[in-house]
Every structure is written in structure tokens, then in C-alpha cells.
Design a protein around this motif. Structure first.
Motif, PDB file in Angstrom:
ATOM      1  N   LEU A  11     -10.188 -45.175 -73.010  1.00 27.67           N
ATOM      2  CA  LEU A  11     -10.057 -45.330 -71.562  1.00 27.67           C
ATOM      3  C   LEU A  11     -10.967 -46.440 -71.040  1.00 27.67           C
ATOM      4  O   LEU A  11     -10.570 -47.213 -70.166  1.00 27.67           O
ATOM      5  CB  LEU A  11     -10.375 -44.007 -70.852  1.00 27.67           C
ATOM      6  CG  LEU A  11      -9.372 -42.877 -71.063  1.00 27.67           C
ATOM      7  CD1 LEU A  11      -9.885 -41.591 -70.446  1.00 27.67           C
ATOM      8  CD2 LEU A  11      -8.007 -43.251 -70.491  1.00 27.67           C
ATOM      9  N   THR A  12     -12.156 -46.531 -71.593  1.00 25.71           N
ATOM     10  CA  THR A  12     -13.099 -47.575 -71.169  1.00 25.71           C
ATOM     11  C   THR A  12     -12.558 -48.957 -71.510  1.00 25.71           C
ATOM     12  O   THR A  12     -12.600 -49.875 -70.684  1.00 25.71           O
ATOM     13  CB  THR A  12     -14.476 -47.346 -71.816  1.00 25.71           C
ATOM     14  OG1 THR A  12     -14.956 -46.047 -71.454  1.00 25.71           O
ATOM     15  CG2 THR A  12     -15.468 -48.394 -71.374  1.00 25.71           C
ATOM     16  N   GLU A  13     -12.050 -49.115 -72.718  1.00 22.91           N
ATOM     17  CA  GLU A  13     -11.475 -50.404 -73.121  1.00 22.91           C
ATOM     18  C   GLU A  13     -10.282 -50.756 -72.230  1.00 22.91           C
ATOM     19  O   GLU A  13     -10.135 -51.900 -71.795  1.00 22.91           O
ATOM     20  CB  GLU A  13     -11.068 -50.369 -74.592  1.00 22.91           C
ATOM     21  CG  GLU A  13     -10.527 -51.675 -75.110  1.00 22.91           C
ATOM     22  CD  GLU A  13     -11.515 -52.828 -75.087  1.00 22.91           C
ATOM     23  OE1 GLU A  13     -11.086 -53.955 -74.744  1.00 22.91           O
ATOM     24  OE2 GLU A  13     -12.694 -52.628 -75.398  1.00 22.91           O
ATOM     25  N   ALA A  14      -9.441 -49.774 -71.944  1.00 18.74           N
ATOM     26  CA  ALA A  14      -8.281 -50.006 -71.073  1.00 18.74           C
ATOM     27  C   ALA A  14      -8.730 -50.348 -69.658  1.00 18.74           C
ATOM     28  O   ALA A  14      -8.122 -51.207 -69.003  1.00 18.74           O
ATOM     29  CB  ALA A  14      -7.367 -48.783 -71.068  1.00 18.74           C
ATOM     30  N   ALA A  15      -9.786 -49.711 -69.188  1.00 20.19           N
ATOM     31  CA  ALA A  15     -10.312 -50.027 -67.854  1.00 20.19           C
ATOM     32  C   ALA A  15     -10.844 -51.464 -67.809  1.00 20.19           C
ATOM     33  O   ALA A  15     -10.647 -52.178 -66.822  1.00 20.19           O
ATOM     34  CB  ALA A  15     -11.409 -49.039 -67.475  1.00 20.19           C
ATOM     35  N   ALA A  16     -11.494 -51.895 -68.889  1.00 23.91           N
ATOM     36  CA  ALA A  16     -11.995 -53.272 -68.953  1.00 23.91           C
ATOM     37  C   ALA A  16     -10.840 -54.269 -68.965  1.00 23.91           C
ATOM     38  O   ALA A  16     -10.889 -55.307 -68.275  1.00 23.91           O
ATOM     39  CB  ALA A  16     -12.875 -53.448 -70.191  1.00 23.91           C
ATOM     40  N   GLU A  17      -9.798 -53.968 -69.716  1.00 21.27           N
ATOM     41  CA  GLU A  17      -8.611 -54.841 -69.731  1.00 21.27           C
ATOM     42  C   GLU A  17      -7.975 -54.894 -68.345  1.00 21.27           C
ATOM     43  O   GLU A  17      -7.597 -55.973 -67.864  1.00 21.27           O
ATOM     44  CB  GLU A  17      -7.597 -54.337 -70.756  1.00 21.27           C
ATOM     45  CG  GLU A  17      -8.041 -54.496 -72.187  1.00 21.27           C
ATOM     46  CD  GLU A  17      -7.160 -53.751 -73.185  1.00 21.27           C
ATOM     47  OE1 GLU A  17      -6.113 -53.187 -72.787  1.00 21.27           O
ATOM     48  OE2 GLU A  17      -7.529 -53.731 -74.384  1.00 21.27           O
ATOM     49  N   LEU A  18      -7.862 -53.737 -67.722  1.00 24.88           N
ATOM     50  CA  LEU A  18      -7.293 -53.670 -66.376  1.00 24.88           C
ATOM     51  C   LEU A  18      -8.152 -54.458 -65.384  1.00 24.88           C
ATOM     52  O   LEU A  18      -7.620 -55.172 -64.524  1.00 24.88           O
ATOM     53  CB  LEU A  18      -7.160 -52.206 -65.950  1.00 24.88           C
ATOM     54  CG  LEU A  18      -6.413 -51.915 -64.660  1.00 24.88           C
ATOM     55  CD1 LEU A  18      -4.965 -52.416 -64.736  1.00 24.88           C
ATOM     56  CD2 LEU A  18      -6.431 -50.405 -64.381  1.00 24.88           C
ATOM     57  N   ALA A  19      -9.463 -54.355 -65.513  1.00 22.84           N
ATOM     58  CA  ALA A  19     -10.366 -55.102 -64.639  1.00 22.84           C
ATOM     59  C   ALA A  19     -10.123 -56.600 -64.749  1.00 22.84           C
ATOM     60  O   ALA A  19     -10.100 -57.315 -63.739  1.00 22.84           O
ATOM     61  CB  ALA A  19     -11.823 -54.770 -64.976  1.00 22.84           C
ATOM     62  N   ASP A  20      -9.923 -57.093 -65.978  1.00 16.74           N
ATOM     63  CA  ASP A  20      -9.652 -58.520 -66.153  1.00 16.74           C
ATOM     64  C   ASP A  20      -8.308 -58.919 -65.551  1.00 16.74           C
ATOM     65  O   ASP A  20      -8.137 -60.046 -65.094  1.00 16.74           O
ATOM     66  CB  ASP A  20      -9.685 -58.901 -67.640  1.00 16.74           C
ATOM     67  CG  ASP A  20     -11.097 -58.989 -68.194  1.00 16.74           C
ATOM     68  OD1 ASP A  20     -12.055 -59.127 -67.414  1.00 16.74           O
ATOM     69  OD2 ASP A  20     -11.237 -58.922 -69.437  1.00 16.74           O
ATOM     70  N   HIS A  96     -13.455 -63.358 -68.850  1.00 16.31           N
ATOM     71  CA  HIS A  96     -13.329 -61.922 -68.556  1.00 16.31           C
ATOM     72  C   HIS A  96     -13.844 -61.640 -67.146  1.00 16.31           C
ATOM     73  O   HIS A  96     -14.872 -60.973 -66.978  1.00 16.31           O
ATOM     74  CB  HIS A  96     -14.108 -61.096 -69.578  1.00 16.31           C
ATOM     75  CG  HIS A  96     -13.599 -61.244 -70.968  1.00 16.31           C
ATOM     76  ND1 HIS A  96     -12.406 -60.689 -71.380  1.00 16.31           N
ATOM     77  CD2 HIS A  96     -14.106 -61.890 -72.041  1.00 16.31           C
ATOM     78  CE1 HIS A  96     -12.206 -60.981 -72.649  1.00 16.31           C
ATOM     79  NE2 HIS A  96     -13.218 -61.721 -73.065  1.00 16.31           N
ATOM     80  N   PRO A  97     -13.146 -62.106 -66.131  1.00 12.80           N
ATOM     81  CA  PRO A  97     -13.669 -61.980 -64.764  1.00 12.80           C
ATOM     82  C   PRO A  97     -13.888 -60.540 -64.292  1.00 12.80           C
ATOM     83  O   PRO A  97     -14.865 -60.259 -63.602  1.00 12.80           O
ATOM     84  CB  PRO A  97     -12.630 -62.694 -63.908  1.00 12.80           C
ATOM     85  CG  PRO A  97     -11.391 -62.717 -64.736  1.00 12.80           C
ATOM     86  CD  PRO A  97     -11.846 -62.777 -66.154  1.00 12.80           C
ATOM     87  N   GLY A  98     -12.999 -59.626 -64.676  1.00 13.23           N
ATOM     88  CA  GLY A  98     -13.166 -58.233 -64.270  1.00 13.23           C
ATOM     89  C   GLY A  98     -14.328 -57.569 -64.989  1.00 13.23           C
ATOM     90  O   GLY A  98     -15.100 -56.816 -64.392  1.00 13.23           O
ATOM     91  N   ARG A  99     -14.444 -57.852 -66.266  1.00 10.21           N
ATOM     92  CA  ARG A  99     -15.568 -57.311 -67.032  1.00 10.21           C
ATOM     93  C   ARG A  99     -16.883 -57.891 -66.522  1.00 10.21           C
ATOM     94  O   ARG A  99     -17.883 -57.185 -66.427  1.00 10.21           O
ATOM     95  CB  ARG A  99     -15.411 -57.620 -68.518  1.00 10.21           C
ATOM     96  CG  ARG A  99     -14.237 -56.908 -69.149  1.00 10.21           C
ATOM     97  CD  ARG A  99     -14.042 -57.378 -70.586  1.00 10.21           C
ATOM     98  NE  ARG A  99     -12.727 -57.051 -71.049  1.00 10.21           N
ATOM     99  CZ  ARG A  99     -12.469 -56.440 -72.189  1.00 10.21           C
ATOM    100  NH1 ARG A  99     -13.445 -56.102 -72.994  1.00 10.21           N
ATOM    101  NH2 ARG A  99     -11.234 -56.177 -72.545  1.00 10.21           N
ATOM    102  N   TYR A 100     -16.862 -59.184 -66.221  1.00 13.60           N
ATOM    103  CA  TYR A 100     -18.072 -59.806 -65.683  1.00 13.60           C
ATOM    104  C   TYR A 100     -18.477 -59.128 -64.382  1.00 13.60           C
ATOM    105  O   TYR A 100     -19.663 -58.838 -64.167  1.00 13.60           O
ATOM    106  CB  TYR A 100     -17.864 -61.313 -65.472  1.00 13.60           C
ATOM    107  CG  TYR A 100     -19.065 -61.955 -64.845  1.00 13.60           C
ATOM    108  CD1 TYR A 100     -20.221 -62.172 -65.593  1.00 13.60           C
ATOM    109  CD2 TYR A 100     -19.072 -62.296 -63.498  1.00 13.60           C
ATOM    110  CE1 TYR A 100     -21.345 -62.734 -65.014  1.00 13.60           C
ATOM    111  CE2 TYR A 100     -20.197 -62.855 -62.911  1.00 13.60           C
ATOM    112  CZ  TYR A 100     -21.329 -63.063 -63.672  1.00 13.60           C
ATOM    113  OH  TYR A 100     -22.460 -63.605 -63.109  1.00 13.60           O
TER     114      TYR A 100
END
Length: 194
Positions: A11-20, A96-100
Motif C-alpha cells: 500500500l505504501t509503494e502504491a501510495a508513492a506511485e499515486l503521489a507521483d 518523483h514529485p509526489g514522493r518529494y
């Protein structure tokens, strides 16, 4: 029982992808549930709430950024280390703008994100060892670097430099030259080692 192979890490990895993809501010439990084709309630056995999901995403981003910076710093010191650190930071923010954005989240010292945040801070201090700064100058320099890098990449990502004749890369290199000069000539009365 894990539904759809869900785990907190997945879920965390998917949230990071979604954030980007859509921006960190748009990452919600509902958006993540839709991504997996499940009901929101299915996620709550893996993450406590939206805040927990945001903190986990921040931890992931801070860890990734620290890994990139550590790799960039390996075997370097002084200006070479400064440039490598800065470029790794800028490349991560751009790629990675969302992750950043997640990495900028205010961190509780007891949260899962505290360790990667401390690691990133330690890497910044390691970079500064090549400049011979002692406290309080080292802390001041950490703040100078973070505010310069964060400000630059935020303005660049927001289109703040797009209408100027001089390219952003040329200005970035000039900024790094100026930071190197500033760090090498830090005022002696404010924490330079002798």
C-alpha cells in the motif's frame, strides 16, 4: 486474511506511485482503495488511517532520497560532494514529485519516518565535514543547503524559471558554485574549525 495481496508495504509503494501521478495532496485512502479495486475498509487492517499512510509514504521517500544521496556522495568530498548531493536531490525531486512532496512532511520523532529523516540529515552533515564547519555553523549550513535546494526545485517544478532566457541548469550550476564559495569562506567567528 490479506485481500488482493494487500500489505502495508504494498500500500505504501502504491501510495508513492499515486503521489507521483496525481500529487501527494491527492493521495487518500479512498483513492488507494480504488486503485486496488477494494473498499476503503479493506485497507484499514494494513494502515491505521490516512495520516499513517502519509507518514509511511514520507518514510519511503526519505529512505529513497537518502539512498540516492549516499550513493552520490560515496568517495567524494568538498565541492565534488556538494554537486553530487545537490544533483541527486534535484533529480529525485524532478523524477518523483509526489514522493518529494511526501519527504517534506513534518515528522514526529517517534514515527516510522524518523529514521530515514535522521539518515538524510546525517548525510547532509557528512557532506559538510569537507568544509570544516563546527557547530553552530554546521547547523546553519544544513539549513542553508536545504532551503536553497528545496526552494530551487520547488520554483523550477512550478515553472518559475520557464520565462527566463538563461537556462535553469546554468543557474543551478552557478548556485552550486556560490554555495561552495560560501561554505569554504564561512565566517570564522560562527563555527569554523581551525
Amino acid at each position: 486474511m490479506a485481500r488482493a495481496g494487500l500489505t502495508a508495504d504494498r500500500l505504501t509503494e502504491a501510495a508513492a506511485e499515486l503521489a507521483d501521478e496525481v500529487g501527494f495532496g491527492n493521495v487518500t485512502v479512498s483513492a488507494l482503495a480504488r486503485r486496488f479495486g477494494v473498499k476503503d475498509a479493506s485497507l484499514y487492517s494494513h494502515v491505521k488511517n490516512a495520516r499513517d499512510l502519509r507518514i509511511r509514504t514520507s518514510a519511503l521517500a526519505l529512505g529513497e532520497l537518502a539512498d540516492r544521496v549516499a550513493a552520490a556522495l560515496a568517495g567524494r568530498s568538498g565541492k565534488e560532494a556538494l554537486v553530487a548531493f545537490a544533483n541527486a536531490y534535484r533529480d529525485y525531486a524532478t523524477g518523483h514529485p509526489g514522493r518529494y512532496a511526501a519527504a517534506q512532511l513534518e515528522i514526529d520523532p517517534d514515527s516510522v519516518a524518523a529514521e530515514p529523516a535522521r539518515r538524510h540529515a546525517a548525510l547532509t552533515r557528512a557532506l559538510l565535514r569537507g568544509y570544516g564547519l563546527a557547530e553552530p555553523a554546521e547547523t546553519d549550513a544544513v539549513r542553508l543547503l536545504h532551503s536553497t535546494f528545496h526552494g530551487y526545485v520547488s520554483l523550477e517544478r512550478g515553472g518559475g524559471f520557464s520565462h527566463q532566457a538563461r537556462g535553469a541548469d546554468a543557474s543551478w550550476n552557478a548556485v552550486l558554485d556560490a554555495l561552495d564559495l560560501t561554505l569554504r569562506q564561512w565566517p570564522t567567528g560562527s563555527g569554523r574549525k581551525t
